[in-house]
Design a protein around this motif. Sequence first.
Motif, PDB file in Angstrom:
ATOM      1  N   LEU A 286      -3.886  -2.875  -7.109  1.00  0.00           N
ATOM      2  CA  LEU A 286      -4.130  -1.576  -6.477  1.00  0.00           C
ATOM      3  C   LEU A 286      -4.307  -0.478  -7.532  1.00  0.00           C
ATOM      4  O   LEU A 286      -5.171   0.411  -7.391  1.00  0.00           O
ATOM      5  CB  LEU A 286      -2.982  -1.221  -5.536  1.00  0.00           C
ATOM      6  N   LYS A 287      -3.506  -0.540  -8.575  1.00  0.00           N
ATOM      7  CA  LYS A 287      -3.630   0.456  -9.652  1.00  0.00           C
ATOM      8  C   LYS A 287      -4.982   0.320 -10.352  1.00  0.00           C
ATOM      9  O   LYS A 287      -5.661   1.326 -10.632  1.00  0.00           O
ATOM     10  CB  LYS A 287      -2.490   0.276 -10.660  1.00  0.00           C
TER      11      LYS A 287
ATOM     12  N   GLY B 106       0.042  -7.453  -6.698  1.00  0.00           N
ATOM     13  CA  GLY B 106      -0.563  -6.491  -5.774  1.00  0.00           C
ATOM     14  C   GLY B 106      -0.528  -5.070  -6.302  1.00  0.00           C
ATOM     15  O   GLY B 106      -1.531  -4.353  -6.193  1.00  0.00           O
ATOM     16  N   ARG B 107       0.620  -4.662  -6.871  1.00  0.00           N
ATOM     17  CA  ARG B 107       0.697  -3.305  -7.420  1.00  0.00           C
ATOM     18  C   ARG B 107      -0.279  -3.133  -8.570  1.00  0.00           C
ATOM     19  O   ARG B 107      -0.924  -2.083  -8.710  1.00  0.00           O
ATOM     20  CB  ARG B 107       2.126  -3.008  -7.903  1.00  0.00           C
TER      21      ARG B 107
ATOM     22  N   LEU C 203       0.819  -1.204   0.000  1.00  0.00           N
ATOM     23  CA  LEU C 203       0.000   0.000   0.000  1.00  0.00           C
ATOM     24  C   LEU C 203       0.854   1.256   0.000  1.00  0.00           C
ATOM     25  O   LEU C 203       0.564   2.205  -0.731  1.00  0.00           O
ATOM     26  CB  LEU C 203      -0.936  -0.001   1.214  1.00  0.00           C
TER      27      LEU C 203
ATOM     28  N   ALA D  46      -7.759  -0.948  -9.102  1.00  0.00           N
ATOM     29  CA  ALA D  46      -8.807  -0.524  -8.190  1.00  0.00           C
ATOM     30  C   ALA D  46      -8.911   0.999  -8.136  1.00  0.00           C
ATOM     31  O   ALA D  46     -10.006   1.560  -8.119  1.00  0.00           O
ATOM     32  CB  ALA D  46      -8.539  -1.084  -6.791  1.00  0.00           C
ATOM     33  N   GLU D  47      -7.768   1.667  -8.133  1.00  0.00           N
ATOM     34  CA  GLU D  47      -7.768   3.123  -8.078  1.00  0.00           C
ATOM     35  C   GLU D  47      -8.372   3.722  -9.353  1.00  0.00           C
ATOM     36  O   GLU D  47      -9.146   4.673  -9.300  1.00  0.00           O
ATOM     37  CB  GLU D  47      -6.340   3.638  -7.901  1.00  0.00           C
TER      38      GLU D  47
ATOM     39  N   HIS E  81       2.230   1.772  -3.454  1.00  0.00           N
ATOM     40  CA  HIS E  81       1.203   2.294  -4.358  1.00  0.00           C
ATOM     41  C   HIS E  81       0.906   3.768  -4.078  1.00  0.00           C
ATOM     42  O   HIS E  81       0.904   4.594  -5.002  1.00  0.00           O
ATOM     43  CB  HIS E  81      -0.073   1.472  -4.226  1.00  0.00           C
ATOM     44  N   GLN E  82       0.682   4.099  -2.825  1.00  0.00           N
ATOM     45  CA  GLN E  82       0.322   5.472  -2.470  1.00  0.00           C
ATOM     46  C   GLN E  82       1.447   6.456  -2.767  1.00  0.00           C
ATOM     47  O   GLN E  82       1.190   7.596  -3.163  1.00  0.00           O
ATOM     48  CB  GLN E  82      -0.059   5.541  -0.996  1.00  0.00           C
TER      49      GLN E  82
END
Length: 221
Positions: A214-215, A210-211, A171, A217-218, A174-175
């Motif tokens: 997350l991308k 995972g990266r 996380l 989902a964003e 990603h952030q």
Amino acid sequence: MDNDLGSFLVFRELTVRGLSPALERLGDVIQEHLPTHWLRDKAKEQENTRMFGDRSLLVFERDGSGGLPASGVAMLTDGEKAEVVNIVPLEKSQLSVQEYNAVLVELTTSAIQPAAVALGLKCELTDDLKPFTAWVSPAAGDALRRFSILANHGTGSAHTLDRERWFAFLLHCHQDRCELDTDMLQRWLMEQGGWTFERASDLAIEYEFGRGLLKFAEQNA
């Protein structure tokens, strides 16, 4: 933080910057400064002209003397910048990082740097060691170190608490838009974290997935 997370041997990068008229003369002036075991391959430059469009290709080659492998160096000039884009072996399958860097340094110090000075250009050569913090934010680096120290190295992120610490690392990456790739993560896990090749490989695969998740989902929130 740099000392905690370590530094890594990397391929050095060379960039020459300046005005376009001077850069257009760079190849000829480099050629004038080449040592006897180096040559400029204008035939290869002409063969690949169409491939690079408006960018100009420069090709230099060295023989296998002096303790370094025979190698070819390709530079691309684009506007007000010229860069070494690749160094390839001519007589074997692969160059080590040390060999790649040694060939680049030799050509730079003997010919590229003197040519740049003569033309009033700026020559920039990066270091061969790069701190891990160049790829991760402080928060992500702390999270990775915490996961690596506390996790069971036999099971990776399988345990509930280990998984939560691993997710925290993902996380933060990603952030903070960390530029860490799977190869460098795997290197860190093995060289600094003491993980086996198999477990480091598994975690690198999990990291990439995972990266990507997350991308996605964003972007689709």
